[in-house]
Design an enzyme around this catalytic site. Sequence first.
Site, PDB file in Angstrom:
ATOM      1  N   ASN A   1      31.685 -86.937  36.209  1.00 42.65           N
ATOM      2  CA  ASN A   1      32.808 -87.079  35.354  1.00 42.65           C
ATOM      3  C   ASN A   1      33.889 -86.165  35.699  1.00 42.65           C
ATOM      4  O   ASN A   1      33.994 -85.042  35.617  1.00 42.65           O
ATOM      5  CB  ASN A   1      32.368 -86.706  33.841  1.00 42.65           C
ATOM      6  CG  ASN A   1      33.232 -86.887  32.544  1.00 42.65           C
ATOM      7  OD1 ASN A   1      34.407 -87.100  32.875  1.00 42.65           O
ATOM      8  ND2 ASN A   1      33.139 -86.163  31.440  1.00 42.65           N
TER       9      ASN A   1
ATOM     10  N   SER B   1      26.944 -92.487  29.561  1.00 39.30           N
ATOM     11  CA  SER B   1      26.951 -91.077  29.152  1.00 39.30           C
ATOM     12  C   SER B   1      27.512 -90.836  27.723  1.00 39.30           C
ATOM     13  O   SER B   1      28.570 -91.093  27.368  1.00 39.30           O
ATOM     14  CB  SER B   1      27.553 -90.326  30.234  1.00 39.30           C
ATOM     15  OG  SER B   1      27.358 -88.883  30.030  1.00 39.30           O
TER      16      SER B   1
ATOM     17  N   GLY C   1      35.282 -98.549  22.943  1.00 38.60           N
ATOM     18  CA  GLY C   1      34.856 -99.824  22.288  1.00 38.60           C
ATOM     19  C   GLY C   1      35.633-101.015  22.658  1.00 38.60           C
ATOM     20  O   GLY C   1      36.461-100.869  23.669  1.00 38.60           O
TER      21      GLY C   1
ATOM     22  N   CYS D   1      37.934 -84.010  33.294  1.00 41.00           N
ATOM     23  CA  CYS D   1      38.192 -82.873  32.710  1.00 41.00           C
ATOM     24  C   CYS D   1      39.261 -82.103  33.211  1.00 41.00           C
ATOM     25  O   CYS D   1      39.502 -82.255  34.318  1.00 41.00           O
ATOM     26  CB  CYS D   1      36.894 -81.984  32.964  1.00 41.00           C
ATOM     27  SG  CYS D   1      35.372 -82.878  32.366  1.00 41.00           S
TER      28      CYS D   1
HETATM   29  C1  LIG Z   1      30.860 -90.222  21.595  1.00 40.07           C
HETATM   30  C2  LIG Z   1      31.006 -90.295  23.104  1.00 40.07           C
HETATM   31  C3  LIG Z   1      30.790 -89.296  23.924  1.00 40.07           C
HETATM   32  C4  LIG Z   1      31.041 -89.694  25.399  1.00 40.07           C
HETATM   33  N1  LIG Z   1      30.517 -88.638  26.200  1.00 40.07           N
HETATM   34  C5  LIG Z   1      30.788 -88.728  27.674  1.00 40.07           C
HETATM   35  C6  LIG Z   1      30.280 -87.865  28.465  1.00 40.07           C
HETATM   36  O1  LIG Z   1      29.739 -86.846  28.071  1.00 40.07           O
HETATM   37  N2  LIG Z   1      30.483 -87.970  29.798  1.00 40.07           N
HETATM   38  C7  LIG Z   1      30.968 -89.100  30.228  1.00 40.07           C
HETATM   39  O2  LIG Z   1      31.299 -89.122  31.583  1.00 40.07           O
HETATM   40  N3  LIG Z   1      31.697 -89.988  29.534  1.00 40.07           N
HETATM   41  C8  LIG Z   1      31.320 -89.928  28.116  1.00 40.07           C
HETATM   42  N4  LIG Z   1      31.911 -90.898  27.416  1.00 40.07           N
HETATM   43  C9  LIG Z   1      32.484 -92.176  27.498  1.00 40.07           C
HETATM   44  C10 LIG Z   1      31.428 -93.158  27.834  1.00 40.07           C
HETATM   45  O3  LIG Z   1      30.418 -92.921  28.495  1.00 40.07           O
HETATM   46  C11 LIG Z   1      32.278 -94.467  28.284  1.00 40.07           C
HETATM   47  O4  LIG Z   1      32.647 -94.338  29.528  1.00 40.07           O
HETATM   48  C12 LIG Z   1      33.239 -94.996  27.390  1.00 40.07           C
HETATM   49  O5  LIG Z   1      32.976 -94.733  26.017  1.00 40.07           O
HETATM   50  C13 LIG Z   1      33.870 -96.380  27.649  1.00 40.07           C
HETATM   51  O6  LIG Z   1      32.460 -97.376  27.262  1.00 40.07           O
HETATM   52  P1  LIG Z   1      32.329 -97.998  25.854  1.00 40.07           P
HETATM   53  O7  LIG Z   1      33.723 -98.595  25.459  1.00 40.07           O
HETATM   54  O8  LIG Z   1      31.131 -98.984  26.033  1.00 40.07           O
HETATM   55  O9  LIG Z   1      31.979 -96.735  25.219  1.00 40.07           O
HETATM   56  C14 LIG Z   1      31.787 -90.782  25.744  1.00 40.07           C
HETATM   57  C15 LIG Z   1      31.853 -91.748  25.045  1.00 40.07           C
HETATM   58  C16 LIG Z   1      31.690 -91.664  23.564  1.00 40.07           C
HETATM   59  C17 LIG Z   1      32.173 -92.870  22.759  1.00 40.07           C
END
Ligand SMILES: Cc1cc2nc3c(=O)[nH]c(=O)nc-3n(C[C@H](O)[C@H](O)[C@H](O)COP(=O)(O)O)c2cc1C
Length: 313
Positions: free
Chosen positions: A136, A29, A226, A139
């Site tokens: 999520n 997401s 990341g 919040c």
């Molecule tokens: C730009 C951005 C926006 C995100 N928006 C949401 C969101 O709207 N809802 C949510 O549950 N997680 C959100 N996340 C978290 C990601 O879904 C994920 O849990 C987190 O980035 C870890 O995974 P990754 O390291 O592969 O990015 C967001 C992450 C990023 C980088």
Amino acid sequence: MTSPAAPAAPDLSVSVAGIQLKNPVIAASGTFGYGIEFEDVVHLNKLGGFVVKGLSAQPMAGNPPPRLYETPAGMLNAIGLQNIGARAFVDEKLPKLRQIKNIVVFANVFGYSREDYERTIEILNEGEDIAAYELNVSCPNTVAGGIQFGSDPRALDEVVNTAKRVSRRPLIVKLSPNVTSIALMARVAQEAGADAISLVNTFLAMAIDPETRKPRIANVTAGLSGPAIKPIALRMVYDASRAVNIPVIGMGGISTAADIVEFMLAGASAVQIGTASYWDPVATEKIAGELETWCAERRIPRVAELTGGMVTE
Ligand SMILES: Cc1cc2nc3c(=O)[nH]c(=O)nc-3n(C[C@H](O)[C@H](O)[C@H](O)COP(=O)(O)O)c2cc1C
């Protein structure tokens, strides 16, 4: 001389909360828009599924810029949950998604009070072809002094109970990593009715420009994602999966097929990929393809058998 038979194509399918996925790779997401935006870039039907941007009952504008900042092996973001609102998603985005065959869509839901979550789910219940809701809980609960729902066991219990009561779909609870005991939070989510849990969301973090002395992100604090977070995320997935008997979806810094295998060995039934799509928009599809090769080369017939398969002796 006869050459060894080519390995049979491995079975990549997995099942999470009663949902069949053709492979364990789900786009995370907030990093994949509403899916539609990626239609010309990624073959959406090659993914296990994708989670749309977090949805609220009302549209939200998000935080002022700068909202993104690259760190060594990671990314800070404080987008502020900008979204078009659940109603516009159901009326404008879902009909387009429904025209694409063979995809699995998860709707991510957030709110600042229990009523917010309830209202958003009620609106989404009117839409068709959503596989499940991902809640999520990272919040602030503005009605209860601003502590994150996902950082307080009682608030988590209440919000999951509320969502479960109104939801007409399986409920995946996406845990916050900003807690002392992820095992406790995983258990609370399970006992309140979660059909699966996903983790991790981003880690609270920040960066300052030493020259200007200003924060790199206008909101000052932000979420770190990341490869930088991968080892911590992996430990949390391991702890959470040992605490519950519902399926776990793991994420945090995944950028290769071997990363997916690590998360599955730690206990995940499926995974999500987020930040990797920022540096390579095709990352999700590419890594799903690499997973097939990884399993074929090692003659692993079914990827699902990796789940929880870490060897400790
Ligand atoms: C730009 C951005 C926006 C995100 N928006 C949401 C969101 O709207 N809802 C949510 O549950 N997680 C959100 N996340 C978290 C990601 O879904 C994920 O849990 C987190 O980035 C870890 O995974 P990754 O390291 O592969 O990015 C967001 C992450 C990023 C980088």
